[in-house]
Design a protein around this motif. Sequence first.
Motif, short mmCIF file in Angstrom:
data_model
loop_
_atom_site.label_atom_id
_atom_site.label_comp_id
_atom_site.label_asym_id
_atom_site.label_seq_id
_atom_site.Cartn_x
_atom_site.Cartn_y
_atom_site.Cartn_z
N THR A 1 -7.13 -1.38 -1.68
CA THR A 1 -8.41 -1.25 -1.36
C THR A 1 -8.51 -2.55 -0.37
O THR A 1 -8.03 -3.60 -0.38
N ARG B 1 -2.13 5.64 4.56
CA ARG B 1 -3.00 6.54 3.94
C ARG B 1 -2.61 8.10 4.42
O ARG B 1 -2.64 8.89 3.59
N ALA C 1 0.64 -1.33 0.14
CA ALA C 1 -0.08 0.09 -0.13
C ALA C 1 0.99 1.20 0.02
O ALA C 1 0.44 2.24 -0.41
N SER C 2 2.04 1.21 0.53
CA SER C 2 2.86 2.30 0.59
C SER C 2 3.62 2.49 -0.67
O SER C 2 4.13 3.55 -0.85
N ASP D 1 -2.54 5.69 -1.22
CA ASP D 1 -3.79 5.61 -1.65
C ASP D 1 -4.64 4.36 -1.37
O ASP D 1 -4.35 3.11 -1.87
N VAL D 2 -5.09 4.59 -0.14
CA VAL D 2 -5.98 3.39 0.34
C VAL D 2 -7.54 3.58 0.75
O VAL D 2 -7.58 4.78 1.10
N ARG D 3 -8.13 2.67 -0.10
CA ARG D 3 -9.41 2.94 -0.07
C ARG D 3 -10.40 1.76 0.39
O ARG D 3 -10.15 0.78 0.27
N PHE E 1 -4.20 3.01 7.87
CA PHE E 1 -4.66 4.61 8.25
C PHE E 1 -3.55 5.21 8.12
O PHE E 1 -3.51 6.28 7.57
N LEU F 1 -8.51 -1.49 8.29
CA LEU F 1 -7.69 -0.35 8.29
C LEU F 1 -7.15 0.18 9.56
O LEU F 1 -5.96 0.51 9.65
#
Lengths: 364, 330
Positions: free
Chosen positions: A88, A107, A80-81, A112-114, A104, A94
């Motif tokens: 996602t 993000r 994610a980093s 860009d974490v959704r 979190f 999270l």
Amino acid sequence: MIKYLSEYRDVELVRVVIDEIKRTITQPWVMMEICGGQTHAIMRYGLDQLLPPEIELVHGPGCPVCVTSLELVDKALAIASQANVIFTSYGDMLRVPGSDQDLFSVRASGGDVRVVYSPLDAINIAQQNPDKEVIFFAIGFETTAPANAMSILQASSMNLMNFSVLVSHVRVPPAMHAILSSPLNRVQGFLAAGHVCTVMGYWEYVPISEQYQIPIVVTGFEPVDILQGILLTIQQLEQGLYEVDNAYTRLVTYNGNKPAQKVIQQTFTTCDRKWRGIGEIPSSGWCIRSEYASFDAEKRFNVEGIHPNESPLCIAGEILQGIKKPNQCSAYRISCTPENPLGATMVSSEGACAAYYRYSLEEI
Amino acid sequence: MSHDLITHTFLPFFDNDVLRRSNDAGVVIPKRSTPDHNLDVGKLAISTDSHVVWPLFFSGGDIGRLAVCGTVNDVAMMGADPLYLTAGFILEEGLEFEILERIIKSMQASAQEARIQIVAGDTKVVQNGKADGVYINTSGVGILPNDLIIDGAYAQPGDIVLISGTIGDHGIAVLEARGELGFRSGISSDIAPLNDMVQNILEAGADVHVLRDPTRGGLATSLTEIARQSHVCIEINETSIPVRPAVNAACEMLGFDPLYIANEGKLIAIVSEASAGQALEAMRNSRYGDDATVIGKVIDKPEDRVLMKTALGTTRVIEMLSGEMLPRIC
């Protein structure tokens, strides 16, 4: 839908089942509710306060967020980093602490974490962002496996090559074996997880019940469902029976949802899996079949240098196996709170520590 | 989380008697900088609130109505009569004029309804991508009599707890507008100015100890704040709490609890037992108070806690919302 809930929260019906439990029970019994959703319902409705003192409920491993291995959480954080990535996940994941941070904080540092509600949302994001790598964190037991498998099949049929899935699927039956074969086991009866059985049926539990001579009752999530599951378990225990019974007949059949099982088999193959706090359980996971390896985020992103570092204070592993309860942990409510969790059981909406923290009267 | 931020980051630096009370608005007695020259204008309640809601428009309201009502209500929760607002706009480059005009018209209509004037304003434009269309900060001032003290720390054992109507409407309406429900709930936000209701409660002669509007974090978080400020226990009854069936259904599907969903047009009133009837009648006779009802009482122990008697007759703890509300997995 809501219309079919109120009946299972009916005060009179709850009273009737409680009275029947009290009439049936003659000695102490320890039973485990497998699913964290059941743990939360028990604490939220205060069902433990209604039960006779002979019944001890211990809380099971059925919290997918809680059992996702720290190594995999760290891998998720590393992926994610990365730049050019949209990561996602179901929202519940999270807040789960990795070795150093959580999604979190990734993000907050620009990752860009959704949050998505379904893996198909992640597919849509991948279609809309062809220049980005879109990863879906597929965690869960048998319940979420069909939808997650569908996303892989769909991506494959669409030739959606910027989509991949980080899989952490786990299976209930091997975990039951692990609990029952432990020398520390205290469980004398199981309330099986209704949602899991909606997909899988309960044929898998018959050999477990026979091998360990233990009653297993498929149980739902509303107060009347849970109490009915407890009553059927107590009836067996008091009569010295050990069978698989179904207290969730409005949704669960013996064979389960065959098309859903087929999708799982088409996409996944059984593999060994590490459970956070518990360790590796043989054949307890599902991994992506080699035909779909190009959608496997673990293969696509070669994440090196993962050195998981678990909090030495956290006893989540013992809690997830029913050996200890959250309030028997020295860190509980002191150095471990939902704001500053040491383990995933304190943040997941299915985690036992979170259930105690949010609802339990014992602490005051 | 924002509770922690305020307590540990802002308060140590900005610390003073007014802020330390941790109410929706600060209440001050205006003084000149030279001592012994108090102004005889009664007390002032002052509050400020920034609004960053997305999307800008949703069923039952928009960011403009929210910006006016949010601050009006914060001032009103001290028992004050809100008189003036200021409004600061942060506009994203490229925001369509029509959209801005719709928002301003909505602010004007809400201000008119609340009978307050917007007497100062400011506008800044930031680059495209640095704001979600428009952010609005409003500050408000209201006056209250010298002898009136309504404060989060004044709940007393024996008091009665009332809510002015159904909970969770605003939060669900906004989630739906964001497309996050995946279905139509038919719920509209409850955004409304509550200053008339507050004045009606006071004019009815109710002995009001605490007023609070349960916005972010919902009823559960506001009640927990009050219990901690007053060092009492607040005991509520699950079956008394008004929730629309559609809000309940949406919450069931997403794994949310209506107790934690935001409201923008509801107030909690904690009043002496003897005046609970007057307060309830005044609320029900006010606009936006049709569904007002008693939801619980204040007891002495366990201190700093909120307990809920469930429909099944059991008791459970109610905690504050911690962090962001997240949908569950399955």
